[in-house]
Design a protein around this motif. Structure first.
Motif, PDB file in Angstrom:
ATOM      1  N   VAL A  37      91.707  47.252  26.996  1.00 21.43           N
ATOM      2  CA  VAL A  37      91.657  47.966  28.179  1.00 21.43           C
ATOM      3  C   VAL A  37      91.338  49.627  27.812  1.00 21.43           C
ATOM      4  O   VAL A  37      91.807  49.844  26.714  1.00 21.43           O
ATOM      5  CB  VAL A  37      93.222  48.082  28.793  1.00 21.43           C
ATOM      6  CG1 VAL A  37      93.358  49.286  29.744  1.00 21.43           C
ATOM      7  CG2 VAL A  37      93.396  46.684  29.537  1.00 21.43           C
ATOM      8  N   TYR A  38      90.548  50.310  28.602  1.00 24.94           N
ATOM      9  CA  TYR A  38      90.257  51.613  28.666  1.00 24.94           C
ATOM     10  C   TYR A  38      91.433  52.285  29.450  1.00 24.94           C
ATOM     11  O   TYR A  38      91.466  51.977  30.541  1.00 24.94           O
ATOM     12  CB  TYR A  38      89.067  52.128  28.874  1.00 24.94           C
ATOM     13  CG  TYR A  38      88.907  53.566  28.481  1.00 24.94           C
ATOM     14  CD1 TYR A  38      88.251  53.736  27.296  1.00 24.94           C
ATOM     15  CD2 TYR A  38      89.365  54.749  29.252  1.00 24.94           C
ATOM     16  CE1 TYR A  38      87.943  55.036  26.756  1.00 24.94           C
ATOM     17  CE2 TYR A  38      89.081  55.878  28.653  1.00 24.94           C
ATOM     18  CZ  TYR A  38      88.299  56.217  27.702  1.00 24.94           C
ATOM     19  OH  TYR A  38      88.424  57.567  27.290  1.00 24.94           O
ATOM     20  N   ALA A  90      87.799  57.494  19.489  1.00 26.89           N
ATOM     21  CA  ALA A  90      86.852  57.455  20.764  1.00 26.89           C
ATOM     22  C   ALA A  90      87.546  57.932  21.895  1.00 26.89           C
ATOM     23  O   ALA A  90      86.934  57.779  22.945  1.00 26.89           O
ATOM     24  CB  ALA A  90      86.414  55.851  20.722  1.00 26.89           C
ATOM     25  N   ARG A  91      88.792  58.364  21.868  1.00 22.42           N
ATOM     26  CA  ARG A  91      89.627  58.922  22.872  1.00 22.42           C
ATOM     27  C   ARG A  91      88.867  60.043  23.490  1.00 22.42           C
ATOM     28  O   ARG A  91      88.284  60.998  22.792  1.00 22.42           O
ATOM     29  CB  ARG A  91      91.149  59.396  22.636  1.00 22.42           C
ATOM     30  CG  ARG A  91      91.836  58.045  22.106  1.00 22.42           C
ATOM     31  CD  ARG A  91      93.257  58.768  21.730  1.00 22.42           C
ATOM     32  NE  ARG A  91      94.093  57.458  21.517  1.00 22.42           N
ATOM     33  CZ  ARG A  91      95.406  57.383  21.226  1.00 22.42           C
ATOM     34  NH1 ARG A  91      95.928  58.705  21.350  1.00 22.42           N
ATOM     35  NH2 ARG A  91      96.152  56.256  21.034  1.00 22.42           N
ATOM     36  N   ALA A  92      88.556  60.183  24.761  1.00 23.75           N
ATOM     37  CA  ALA A  92      88.216  61.129  25.588  1.00 23.75           C
ATOM     38  C   ALA A  92      89.074  62.583  25.900  1.00 23.75           C
ATOM     39  O   ALA A  92      88.694  63.514  26.191  1.00 23.75           O
ATOM     40  CB  ALA A  92      87.445  60.876  26.830  1.00 23.75           C
ATOM     41  N   ALA A  93      90.460  62.087  25.986  1.00 20.45           N
ATOM     42  CA  ALA A  93      91.467  63.176  26.279  1.00 20.45           C
ATOM     43  C   ALA A  93      92.747  62.464  25.497  1.00 20.45           C
ATOM     44  O   ALA A  93      92.943  61.297  25.824  1.00 20.45           O
ATOM     45  CB  ALA A  93      91.676  63.460  27.559  1.00 20.45           C
ATOM     46  N   THR A 113      82.600  50.548  24.345  1.00 15.59           N
ATOM     47  CA  THR A 113      82.840  51.074  25.996  1.00 15.59           C
ATOM     48  C   THR A 113      83.229  52.527  26.108  1.00 15.59           C
ATOM     49  O   THR A 113      83.007  53.185  26.966  1.00 15.59           O
ATOM     50  CB  THR A 113      83.587  50.050  26.629  1.00 15.59           C
ATOM     51  OG1 THR A 113      83.227  48.544  26.269  1.00 15.59           O
ATOM     52  CG2 THR A 113      83.631  50.115  28.081  1.00 15.59           C
ATOM     53  N   ALA A 114      84.279  52.933  25.175  1.00 15.61           N
ATOM     54  CA  ALA A 114      84.756  54.327  25.371  1.00 15.61           C
ATOM     55  C   ALA A 114      83.628  55.245  25.217  1.00 15.61           C
ATOM     56  O   ALA A 114      83.631  56.100  25.884  1.00 15.61           O
ATOM     57  CB  ALA A 114      85.726  54.300  24.243  1.00 15.61           C
ATOM     58  N   GLU A 115      82.809  54.660  24.376  1.00 17.64           N
ATOM     59  CA  GLU A 115      81.531  56.060  23.968  1.00 17.64           C
ATOM     60  C   GLU A 115      80.688  56.022  25.352  1.00 17.64           C
ATOM     61  O   GLU A 115      80.418  57.125  25.701  1.00 17.64           O
ATOM     62  CB  GLU A 115      80.873  55.569  22.906  1.00 17.64           C
ATOM     63  CG  GLU A 115      81.496  55.481  21.444  1.00 17.64           C
ATOM     64  CD  GLU A 115      80.588  54.910  20.330  1.00 17.64           C
ATOM     65  OE1 GLU A 115      79.506  54.267  20.489  1.00 17.64           O
ATOM     66  OE2 GLU A 115      81.286  54.842  19.136  1.00 17.64           O
ATOM     67  N   ARG A 116      80.436  54.931  26.011  1.00 14.66           N
ATOM     68  CA  ARG A 116      79.689  54.807  27.105  1.00 14.66           C
ATOM     69  C   ARG A 116      80.199  55.541  28.234  1.00 14.66           C
ATOM     70  O   ARG A 116      79.861  56.243  29.305  1.00 14.66           O
ATOM     71  CB  ARG A 116      79.400  53.521  27.676  1.00 14.66           C
ATOM     72  CG  ARG A 116      78.534  52.685  26.710  1.00 14.66           C
ATOM     73  CD  ARG A 116      78.217  51.110  27.206  1.00 14.66           C
ATOM     74  NE  ARG A 116      78.042  50.461  26.075  1.00 14.66           N
ATOM     75  CZ  ARG A 116      78.311  49.324  25.609  1.00 14.66           C
ATOM     76  NH1 ARG A 116      79.634  48.874  26.459  1.00 14.66           N
ATOM     77  NH2 ARG A 116      78.418  48.527  25.062  1.00 14.66           N
ATOM     78  N   LEU A 117      81.834  55.637  28.361  1.00 10.41           N
ATOM     79  CA  LEU A 117      82.787  56.159  29.479  1.00 10.41           C
ATOM     80  C   LEU A 117      82.735  57.580  29.366  1.00 10.41           C
ATOM     81  O   LEU A 117      82.855  58.208  30.427  1.00 10.41           O
ATOM     82  CB  LEU A 117      84.247  55.548  29.456  1.00 10.41           C
ATOM     83  CG  LEU A 117      84.372  54.130  30.228  1.00 10.41           C
ATOM     84  CD1 LEU A 117      85.596  53.445  29.872  1.00 10.41           C
ATOM     85  CD2 LEU A 117      84.127  54.522  31.801  1.00 10.41           C
ATOM     86  N   ALA A 166      91.989  56.639  26.817  1.00  9.82           N
ATOM     87  CA  ALA A 166      91.882  56.137  25.512  1.00  9.82           C
ATOM     88  C   ALA A 166      91.502  54.495  25.454  1.00  9.82           C
ATOM     89  O   ALA A 166      91.971  53.842  26.266  1.00  9.82           O
ATOM     90  CB  ALA A 166      93.101  56.310  24.786  1.00  9.82           C
ATOM     91  N   PRO A 167      90.868  53.779  24.439  1.00  9.16           N
ATOM     92  CA  PRO A 167      90.608  52.414  24.369  1.00  9.16           C
ATOM     93  C   PRO A 167      91.531  51.906  23.490  1.00  9.16           C
ATOM     94  O   PRO A 167      92.080  52.439  22.638  1.00  9.16           O
ATOM     95  CB  PRO A 167      89.291  52.390  23.831  1.00  9.16           C
ATOM     96  CG  PRO A 167      89.273  53.719  22.659  1.00  9.16           C
ATOM     97  CD  PRO A 167      90.044  54.883  23.489  1.00  9.16           C
TER      98      PRO A 167
END
Length: 247
Positions: free
Chosen positions: A153-154, A74-77, A209-213, A232-233
């Motif tokens: 935490v994200y 689920a990490r965005a970067a 929450t990571a998906e929403r972010l 990252a979450p």
């Protein structure tokens, strides 16, 4: 469940009672255990090493985070070398000078045979807290977020500045602390000076929450010219359930 009353950050008399004295974060980011015994390491650190740090008057709070395979997906970067981070340990200090007693205590515990080999480090940093904000729905003030029972935490590690307010609009983000790395020298830290870290304290599942972010973060990086190093979450470690969240 909706908690009663007016949020603390909107009540002058509550804020006048005290704003807390945390100014500094020590952040240690590490890889998973080389032998796969992450749960054993978390058990030792949470039952032995981490509580001892609270005998120091400069240490006001602490937070241990761990990434799971679901968190990783689920990490965005997550560019190298930050893609290897699976453990994050944070101590909340009243001042940077508290690091000297922190190091002395670590040596004393080691001399007493009370230390395990450290997890392989990726980066350590000493950060100056520069911003605090809490969602009104959780009622507590932003100053006391480190003591609030978070799901996780994200974590954002970035170069560049961006306002935290859009992050609070995402379901599951209860508050955000931001901080900037200090030039303290290699003895304590390896993070480059001026690097930013943001802790999004969560009251929902970190992966959901990571998906929403994700869309908010991509817009943040595009609009504000911020370079992401890690987005990252992480789950908060659950005491006595050492293998519940492991890499």
């Amino acid at each position: 469940m909706t908690l009663p009353g007016t949020p603390s950050d909107e009540v002058d008399d509550v804020l006048a009672a005290g704003r807390g004295d945390v100014t500094t974060l020590f952040v240690s980011m590490a890889r998973r255990h080389p032998d796969g015994t992450d749960a054993d390491y978390l058990r030792w650190h949470t039952l032995d090493h981490r509580p001892e740090q609270h005998r120091l008057s400069a240490v006001r709070a602490s937070l241990r985070l761990v990434s799971t395979p679901q968190c990783r997906s689920a990490r965005a970067a997550s560019p190298a070398p930050y893609d290897e981070i699976d453990h994050v340990m944070t101590y909340f200090f009243t001042e940077p000078a508290g690091m000297e007693s922190f190091l002395a205590l670590s040596k004393a515990l080691g001399d007493a045979g009370r230390k395990l080999p450290l997890l392989p480090p990726v980066e350590r940093g000493v950060y100056d807290v520069s911003g605090r904000i809490a969602a009104p729905r959780i009622k507590i003030g932003a100053d006391v977020l480190p003591w609030w029972p978070t799901h996780g935490v994200y974590l954002l590690l970035e170069h560049g500045d961006a306002a935290p307010d859009p992050l609070l609009e995402i379901d599951g983000v209860a508050g955000v602390w931001t901080a900037t790395s200090l030039p303290v020298g290699a003895r304590l830290a390896s993070a480059s000076a001026g690097q930013k870290v943001s802790y999004c304290f969560l009251d929902d599942d970190p992966v959901l929450t990571a998906e929403r972010l994700q869309p908010v973060l991509h817009e943040r990086w595009r609009r504000d010219g911020v370079e992401p190093l890690l987005a990252a979450p992480f789950h908060a470690v659950v005491p006595h359930e050492w293998d519940r969240y492991v890499p």
